[in-house]
Structure formats: C-alpha cells, structure tokens
Design a protein around this motif. Structure first.
Motif, mmCIF file in Angstrom:
data_model
loop_
_atom_site.group_PDB
_atom_site.id
_atom_site.type_symbol
_atom_site.label_atom_id
_atom_site.label_comp_id
_atom_site.label_asym_id
_atom_site.label_seq_id
_atom_site.Cartn_x
_atom_site.Cartn_y
_atom_site.Cartn_z
ATOM 1 N N PRO A 261 0.794 -1.233 0.000
ATOM 2 C CA PRO A 261 0.000 0.000 0.000
ATOM 3 C C PRO A 261 0.831 1.290 0.000
ATOM 4 N N SER A 262 2.048 1.259 0.571
ATOM 5 C CA SER A 262 2.852 2.479 0.629
ATOM 6 C C SER A 262 3.843 2.592 -0.525
ATOM 7 N N MET A 263 3.756 1.693 -1.493
ATOM 8 C CA MET A 263 4.633 1.786 -2.663
ATOM 9 C C MET A 263 4.202 2.959 -3.547
ATOM 10 N N PRO A 264 5.128 3.842 -3.949
ATOM 11 C CA PRO A 264 4.759 4.974 -4.803
ATOM 12 C C PRO A 264 4.083 4.520 -6.093
ATOM 13 N N ARG A 265 3.147 5.302 -6.538
ATOM 14 C CA ARG A 265 2.345 4.931 -7.715
ATOM 15 C C ARG A 265 3.176 4.563 -8.944
ATOM 16 N N PRO A 266 4.205 5.349 -9.333
ATOM 17 C CA PRO A 266 4.931 4.999 -10.568
ATOM 18 C C PRO A 266 5.731 3.705 -10.473
ATOM 19 N N THR A 267 5.940 3.186 -9.270
ATOM 20 C CA THR A 267 6.710 1.955 -9.105
ATOM 21 C C THR A 267 5.838 0.714 -9.298
ATOM 22 N N LEU A 268 4.526 0.874 -9.220
ATOM 23 C CA LEU A 268 3.629 -0.279 -9.322
ATOM 24 C C LEU A 268 3.804 -1.007 -10.649
ATOM 25 N N ARG A 269 4.015 -0.254 -11.727
ATOM 26 C CA ARG A 269 4.209 -0.880 -13.043
ATOM 27 C C ARG A 269 5.482 -1.734 -13.047
ATOM 28 N N LYS A 270 6.513 -1.279 -12.329
ATOM 29 C CA LYS A 270 7.781 -2.005 -12.316
ATOM 30 C C LYS A 270 7.690 -3.295 -11.512
ATOM 31 N N VAL A 271 6.910 -3.278 -10.441
ATOM 32 C CA VAL A 271 6.842 -4.457 -9.586
ATOM 33 C C VAL A 271 5.844 -5.488 -10.116
ATOM 34 N N GLN A 272 4.978 -5.098 -11.037
ATOM 35 C CA GLN A 272 3.936 -6.012 -11.505
ATOM 36 C C GLN A 272 4.481 -7.324 -12.067
ATOM 37 N N PRO A 273 5.495 -7.303 -12.955
ATOM 38 C CA PRO A 273 5.986 -8.597 -13.478
ATOM 39 C C PRO A 273 6.527 -9.506 -12.388
ATOM 40 N N ILE A 274 7.127 -8.928 -11.360
ATOM 41 C CA ILE A 274 7.664 -9.724 -10.250
ATOM 42 C C ILE A 274 6.526 -10.406 -9.503
ATOM 43 N N VAL A 275 5.476 -9.644 -9.220
ATOM 44 C CA VAL A 275 4.337 -10.185 -8.477
ATOM 45 C C VAL A 275 3.617 -11.256 -9.293
ATOM 46 N N ARG A 276 3.405 -10.980 -10.573
ATOM 47 C CA ARG A 276 2.696 -11.941 -11.422
ATOM 48 C C ARG A 276 3.458 -13.260 -11.511
ATOM 49 N N GLU A 277 4.776 -13.188 -11.707
ATOM 50 C CA GLU A 277 5.587 -14.405 -11.787
ATOM 51 C C GLU A 277 5.581 -15.147 -10.450
ATOM 52 N N TYR A 278 5.626 -14.407 -9.354
ATOM 53 C CA TYR A 278 5.617 -15.020 -8.021
ATOM 54 C C TYR A 278 4.302 -15.753 -7.776
ATOM 55 N N CYS A 279 3.192 -15.131 -8.175
ATOM 56 C CA CYS A 279 1.884 -15.766 -8.001
ATOM 57 C C CYS A 279 1.773 -17.031 -8.849
#
Length: 371
Positions: free
Chosen positions: A294-312
C-alpha cells in the motif's frame, strides 16, 4: 514424531513466509523508495490546471462554454483525489506527518472531502477486501452484493437491485454528492475529535465557498448547470476508477481466514493498459500490487507487476488481469447475477477454492506495514 500442534505452526510459517519472502525481494530491489520528484511534478501540474480553470471561468463570464470548464474541473479534482489517496497511503514522503497533512489539504481544502472519514473506511477495506462482514465497500446501501442483501430490502430497494447492473454507472454520477455528504456527516458528528473539527471547518468552508463563488460569478441557471455537471463527471470518473478493482471478484464469507497474499491477490483485479490507463485510473489499475504494498509509490507499481505476477504463478495463486471495458462488463454482469438472477456469489469454483486453501484458524499474516 511431529504432532498436530507442530503441523499447525508449520502451516502458519509457510503461509506467512509466502508474503514476507516477496516483500523482502521487493525491498532489496529498492522498489519501496519514495519518488518525490514524480509527486512534486504532479502537484505542480494539478495546481497549474486549477489556476488556469479559475482564470478561464473569470474571463468567460456569462457563457454556456463554462460547462466545458466544469467538466475540466471535475477531471482535475479526480487527479487531486488520487494524489490525496497516495499521500494517505504514505507514498509521497518519508514523514508520516507530512503525508497526513498533504492528504488532508488535498482532500479537504481542494476536493472538499474528509480524509478522516475516508481513511477509516478505506483501512477496513484494505484489511479484508470483499469480506462480507468486514469490508465496507461490499456493504453499500445502493448496491446489493448477495441475494440475502436483496431480500432484506423493501419493494423499492428490490426494484433497484433487480436492475442494479444497468443502473450502476448512471448511479455513479451521484457519487460526488455522496462523498461530500458522507464527509460532512462524519465530521459533524458529536464525538468528532479536535482534529476532525478543524477538518470540518476546512471542508465546509471549501464546499460553501465554492458554491457561493459559482452563484456570484454566473447566473443561477448556468451556475446550477456548472455545479451539476462538475459533480456528475467527478463522481462518474472517480467511481469508474474504483469499480473494476474488486467488484465481480469472489466475496469472502464472514469469518473466513486467509493468508495475507491470497487475501489481497484473489480478491483484486488488475486492468491492462498503457500510460493513459495509468493516468485515468490513478495507478489503481495495478490493484493487486497496491494491495500487497500500500505504501509503494504509484509509478513503481508498473515495475513491480511482473515480479508479483511471476511469483503468483510460481505459487499457484490466481492472478487476474483484464482490459478496462472487459472489467466493466464483468462488473455489470456480476451485479445483474445478484440482482436479476439471485445468484449467490459464493457459489463459484474460486470461492470453493478459497475455502480449500484457507490456513488454519487463528493463523495471521502481517501486512507490509508490520512485516
């Protein structure tokens, strides 16, 4: 030989590490760092747009072209609401106090809404998204999310529920009025804190001052049209940004316990798109990542998405992502399933899956803020 208690402890540790391992990776990559340059640019652009609209209104005077500025003002205020949301989530500054006051100024003095009211409601939503006994976003008066909620309504309420899928987006035009009204009611209650009384003075002054300025600047008819259009566009755009995120995803039955990662991922939906989608939805199109961090800055969400998707995918956790208009179709169909065909949202394969993957009773997972 391990006993039943050892198995429960082992299961709790396994579920807890599922999120904490992901969080550790994200932190090590520096993806939780603040992006103040990004936010200062956004603040400056929003302020410039507001000043330009105010100047345009004064220069135009008695003209129906003012309605174009009403729509523009609504769109800018939507961006103000997004920035207030980010500040309230501690995304902008390292200092919690600076984030808090930035959120209060943006929401109260500029948008005319209460951060205190919103934070109370939104925190409960983040803690238990789509859980019928805990999430206030599935306990709305206007929309029924279960056949049981429909059955409790009177004849008018049932008539609306039977058409709620088709009425959902028209009803969003009233969301702006609802947000202002809920904010004022919350702030003017008898047990309001001292800070909330200060906030009440700011919010009431902003709303009344804005309305008064409109009727001083414009004839009654044009001022009323300006106000009505601005509130309708504001409510529609803000509601349309939040609607795709959870509506139509599985509801969690009362009392069910889930580990943090599955609770946030399985009940959230991402929206595919590019820069325009990011702008229009205020980064909420990365709803899964926002709920996990929740406290991750908005522009960073796009960068972390591939990591989260692969982890899931690696851990067999269903990750949902669709296009914007597909998400709206899902929302309308879901609401019609409840209102028209009385389908119980718990009667679906994913809801059954949720029951089967629930960790032992009593197991908890610390969210990002306490991990």
């Amino acid at each position: 030989m391990p006993g039943p208690d050892d198995e429960v402890v082992s299961a709790q540790q396994r579920y807890a590490s599922l999120y904490t391992d992901l969080l550790r990776t994200v932190r090590e990559l520096g993806l939780m760092r603040r992006r103040q340059g990004y936010y200062f640019t956004r603040f400056s652009l929003v302020l410039a747009a507001l000043l330009a609209i105010a100047a345009g209104m004064i220069l135009l005077g008695d003209s129906w072209y003012q309605l174009l500025l009403a729509a523009a003002l609504a769109l800018v205020l939507v961006q103000v609401a997004f920035l207030s949301h980010d500040s309230a989530h501690q995304q902008v500054f390292d200092s919690p106090v600076r984030n808090d006051w930035t959120a209060r100024i943006l929401a109260g003095a500029i948008a005319g809404m209460s951060v205190s009211w919103w934070r109370n409601k939104h925190s409960r939503h983040h803690a238990a998204p789509n859980q019928v006994d805990k999430d206030p976003d599935v306990q709305l008066d206007a929309i029924a999310f279960t056949p049981g909620a429909v059955a409790k309504r009177g004849r008018l309420g049932q008539w609306i529920a039977a058409r709620q899928g088709w009425l959902f987006f028209p009803l969003l035009t009233l969301e702006g009025i609802g947000l202002h009204s809920s904010s004022v009611r919350h702030l003017l209650r008898r047990d309001a804190s001292r800070l909330e009384r200060v906030e009440a003075a700011v919010v009431v002054s902003r709303i009344s001052g804005y309305v008064a300025a409109l009727y001083v600047l414009l004839p009654v008819g044009k001022a009323s049209a300006f106000l009505g259009l601005q509130l309708a566009v504001f409510g529609l755009c803000l509601g349309a940004a939040f609607a795709p995120n959870h509506k139509g995803m599985p509801l969690v039955p009362a009392g069910m316990k889930l580990d943090f990662l599955r609770r946030q991922v399985l009940m959230s939906r991402n929206i595919r798109g590019g820069v325009l989608t990011d702008f229009a939805l205020g980064g909420l199109n990365y709803q899964i990542e926002h709920h996990l961090f929740p406290s991750m800055p908005r522009p960073t969400l796009r960068k972390v998405q591939p990591i989260v998707r692969e982890y899931c995918e690696l851990h067999g956790v269903n990750y949902t992502e669709v296009g914007l208009f597909t998400s709206y179709r899902i929302v309308v169909d879901y609401l019609n399933n409840v209102g028209l065909r009385a389908r119980d949202p718990f009667d679906c394969p994913l809801a059954a899956q949720l029951r089967s993957i629930s960790p032992p009773v009593g197991s908890r997972l610390s969210p990002e803020s306490s991990a």
